[in-house]
Design a protein around this motif. Structure first.
Motif, PDB file in Angstrom:
ATOM      1  N   GLY A  98     -25.612  18.957  18.964  1.00  0.00           N
ATOM      2  CA  GLY A  98     -24.506  18.566  18.095  1.00  0.00           C
ATOM      3  C   GLY A  98     -24.959  17.710  16.934  1.00  0.00           C
ATOM      4  N   ALA A  99     -25.936  16.794  17.174  1.00  0.00           N
ATOM      5  CA  ALA A  99     -26.454  15.978  16.072  1.00  0.00           C
ATOM      6  C   ALA A  99     -27.115  16.846  15.014  1.00  0.00           C
ATOM      7  N   TYR A 100     -27.845  17.873  15.447  1.00  0.00           N
ATOM      8  CA  TYR A 100     -28.434  18.808  14.478  1.00  0.00           C
ATOM      9  C   TYR A 100     -27.348  19.586  13.751  1.00  0.00           C
ATOM     10  N   SER A 101     -26.269  19.960  14.468  1.00  0.00           N
ATOM     11  CA  SER A 101     -25.174  20.705  13.836  1.00  0.00           C
ATOM     12  C   SER A 101     -24.458  19.853  12.804  1.00  0.00           C
ATOM     13  N   VAL A 102     -24.379  18.554  13.037  1.00  0.00           N
ATOM     14  CA  VAL A 102     -23.749  17.678  12.058  1.00  0.00           C
ATOM     15  C   VAL A 102     -24.529  17.689  10.748  1.00  0.00           C
ATOM     16  N   ARG A 103     -25.858  17.677  10.834  1.00  0.00           N
ATOM     17  CA  ARG A 103     -26.695  17.668   9.624  1.00  0.00           C
ATOM     18  C   ARG A 103     -26.660  19.001   8.898  1.00  0.00           C
ATOM     19  N   SER A 104     -26.526  20.100   9.649  1.00  0.00           N
ATOM     20  CA  SER A 104     -26.525  21.429   9.031  1.00  0.00           C
ATOM     21  C   SER A 104     -25.129  21.976   8.759  1.00  0.00           C
ATOM     22  N   GLN A 125     -18.287   9.852  26.683  1.00  0.00           N
ATOM     23  CA  GLN A 125     -17.678  11.154  26.395  1.00  0.00           C
ATOM     24  C   GLN A 125     -17.372  11.328  24.907  1.00  0.00           C
ATOM     25  N   ILE A 126     -17.145  10.217  24.196  1.00  0.00           N
ATOM     26  CA  ILE A 126     -16.738  10.324  22.789  1.00  0.00           C
ATOM     27  C   ILE A 126     -17.837  10.940  21.924  1.00  0.00           C
ATOM     28  N   PRO A 127     -19.068  10.374  21.889  1.00  0.00           N
ATOM     29  CA  PRO A 127     -20.092  10.997  21.024  1.00  0.00           C
ATOM     30  C   PRO A 127     -20.489  12.401  21.469  1.00  0.00           C
ATOM     31  N   ILE A 128     -20.514  12.618  22.791  1.00  0.00           N
ATOM     32  CA  ILE A 128     -20.900  13.954  23.272  1.00  0.00           C
ATOM     33  C   ILE A 128     -19.859  14.996  22.868  1.00  0.00           C
ATOM     34  N   THR A 129     -18.581  14.656  23.006  1.00  0.00           N
ATOM     35  CA  THR A 129     -17.518  15.602  22.650  1.00  0.00           C
ATOM     36  C   THR A 129     -17.484  15.859  21.149  1.00  0.00           C
ATOM     37  N   ILE A 130     -17.644  14.803  20.349  1.00  0.00           N
ATOM     38  CA  ILE A 130     -17.637  14.985  18.896  1.00  0.00           C
ATOM     39  C   ILE A 130     -18.824  15.836  18.457  1.00  0.00           C
ATOM     40  N   ALA A 131     -20.002  15.574  19.031  1.00  0.00           N
ATOM     41  CA  ALA A 131     -21.180  16.376  18.675  1.00  0.00           C
ATOM     42  C   ALA A 131     -20.985  17.840  19.067  1.00  0.00           C
ATOM     43  N   THR A 132     -20.391  18.075  20.242  1.00  0.00           N
ATOM     44  CA  THR A 132     -20.148  19.455  20.683  1.00  0.00           C
ATOM     45  C   THR A 132     -19.150  20.162  19.778  1.00  0.00           C
TER      46      THR A 132
END
Length: 456
Positions: free
Chosen positions: A27-33, A366-373
């Motif tokens: 998800g962190a990579y998806s945020v950047r791309s 759960q918050i950062p994991i869900t947002i990244a997903t």
């Protein structure tokens, strides 16, 4: 099914942690791309066919161009509707495709049908496809700030230098020029003189066309050197055009200047481009290609402008009229700020009311994991990070936390009951009577169960 999943997770907690960490990293990579834009693209999936036939009235364009194209474009696969619009010298046909149709597949189907439809149009009329951009593809408008150049020179600089440079930027579908004058030679004939010499207008057109051309010959060698023969016939100034011969009268040639005048002027315009009431301006509109990252594309265009600036005449520079990157940064920055504030506030509230750091930590993770997903899914479905999608994520944080609180409190309650039963002695459930409405071993006496009340 849910019980089995919970049991599997409890038995393989390290595997669950690895999956959660993997989702967070992905998800962190998806945020950047992720594609970044200010507003979502809600325009229809359409292909535009543009036809130009200057000098014709809207009714002629409707009867001879728009109607044949619209009727022949009917029946294309995945087409929802076909719309036509006619105006002076121009015709537009809009083909609206279904949302699941690929835009480039749709353009190929339209091109196939145009090969047949073109034979129904007047001679010399050629329809063309519009740019592969969307209704919100106008991401950057600019003008040329050139104090020492007239409008014709500015338009020539825009059409023959700036436009070609910006069209090479990845993600740019089209650079549409506006404003100024497109230079052209204009021949004004005198009908009286044409009648006197017996010259018709088609003869004038044929003479100009045939004398504004170059032709190649063959190659010959002389003294070991090869020479290529060609004719130089392009019109380069008004004097050359004035001396174009039309016919001869008693060995005396009749030239264009004998039956009219030649002047350098601009093409007829239907309107002007005024900038802030300060006068006419010349510039262009950068149209983004379908499915591109608006923020990244604008940055590439600006970088290309810096390269083009070095080749402009002295004193000429770019002036940005509309730049969506500012709106993108403000909109996305505002939503990011709101997300951070909401995450901090929720964390403090959870810690304060639960007052148990392990329970609060399980909820807050759960918050950062869900947002990244969620960004993984946004990229998978081709949805950009815009003000609407990010606002939806911000609103969903409350649901994420509520779900975590309910599950944590329920788990804590069941663990507390289990521990109380173990302390009372006997296996779990042995000290509790059967549920209400059931019978004992003999099946004769109904019993009632009293369960401890639970208060949040």
């Amino acid at each position: 099914m849910i019980e089995q999943l919970i049991s599997f997770s409890l038995r393989n907690r390290y595997l669950v942690l690895m999956v959660a960490f993997g989702l967070f990293a992905w998800g962190a990579y998806s945020v950047r791309s992720s594609k970044v834009d200010a507003i979502p693209d809600l325009s229809e999936n359409q292909v535009i066919v543009f036809t130009e036939w200057m000098g014709r009235s809207p009714q002629i364009m409707e009867d001879q161009v728009t109607y044949p194209l619209v009727t022949n474009m009917q029946g294309l696969p995945k087409v929802k509707s076909v719309r036509g619009a006619s105006m002076f010298g121009m015709s537009f046909v809009f083909m609206i495709f279904e949302d699941d149709a690929d835009i480039y597949w749709a353009r190929e189907r339209v091109l196939e049908r145009l090969n047949y439809a073109q034979r129904l149009l007047p001679t010399g009329v050629t329809p063309t496809l519009g740019p592969d951009g969307t209704g919100v593809g106008h991401v950057l408008w600019y003008t040329l700030k050139a104090p020492g150049l007239d409008l014709g020179e500015q338009r020539a600089l825009q059409d023959w230098y700036v436009k070609f440079g910006l069209q090479n930027v990845p993600g740019v579908s089209e650079v549409a020029s506006f404003g100024g004058f497109q230079k052209e030679y204009q021949v004004t004939v005198d009908p009286t003189k044409m009648t006197y010499y017996g010259i018709t207008l088609p003869q004038v057109l044929a003479a100009v066309r045939s004398n504004n051309n170059e032709a190649g010959g063959r190659k010959f060698e002389q003294t070991g050197i090869g020479y290529i023969i060609k004719t130089s016939g392009y019109i380069k100034d008004m004097a050359t055009l004035e001396n174009v011969p039309l016919l001869s009268k008693g060995s005396v040639p009749i030239r264009i200047k004998d039956i009219g005048t030649v002047q350098m002027t601009g093409e007829s315009r239907l309107g002007i481009m005024d900038l802030n009431g300060e006068g006419e301006a010349v510039g262009g509109i950068v149209v983004m290609r379908y499915g591109e990252n608006a923020d990244a594309m604008i940055k590439r265009v600006k970088a290309k402008m810096e390269q083009i600036r070095t080749g402009l005449p002295k004193g000429v520079s770019f002036q940005l009229v509309y730049d969506r990157s500012g709106l993108i940064e403000d909109a996305v920055g505002s939503i990011k700020h709101t997300l951070i504030e909401e995450m901090i506030t929720v964390s403090l509230v959870v810690l304060l009311f639960l007052f148990h750091w392990r329970s609060a930590l399980s909820i807050l993770l759960q918050i950062p994991i869900t947002i990244a997903t969620s960004f993984i899914l946004l990229n998978a479905f081709g949805i950009s990070s815009n003000i609407m999608s990010l606002t939806g994520i911000a609103l969903a944080i409350g649901v994420i936390v509520d779900n975590g609180i309910v599950m944590t409190e329920n788990a804590y309650r069941n663990l507390a009951l289990h521990q109380a039963e173990e302390e009372a002695g006997g296996p779990p459930g042995a000290g509790s009577p059967p549920p209400a409405g059931t019978t004992g071993a003999s099946g004769s006496t109904p019993t009632t169960t009293l369960t401890p009340a639970y208060h949040e």
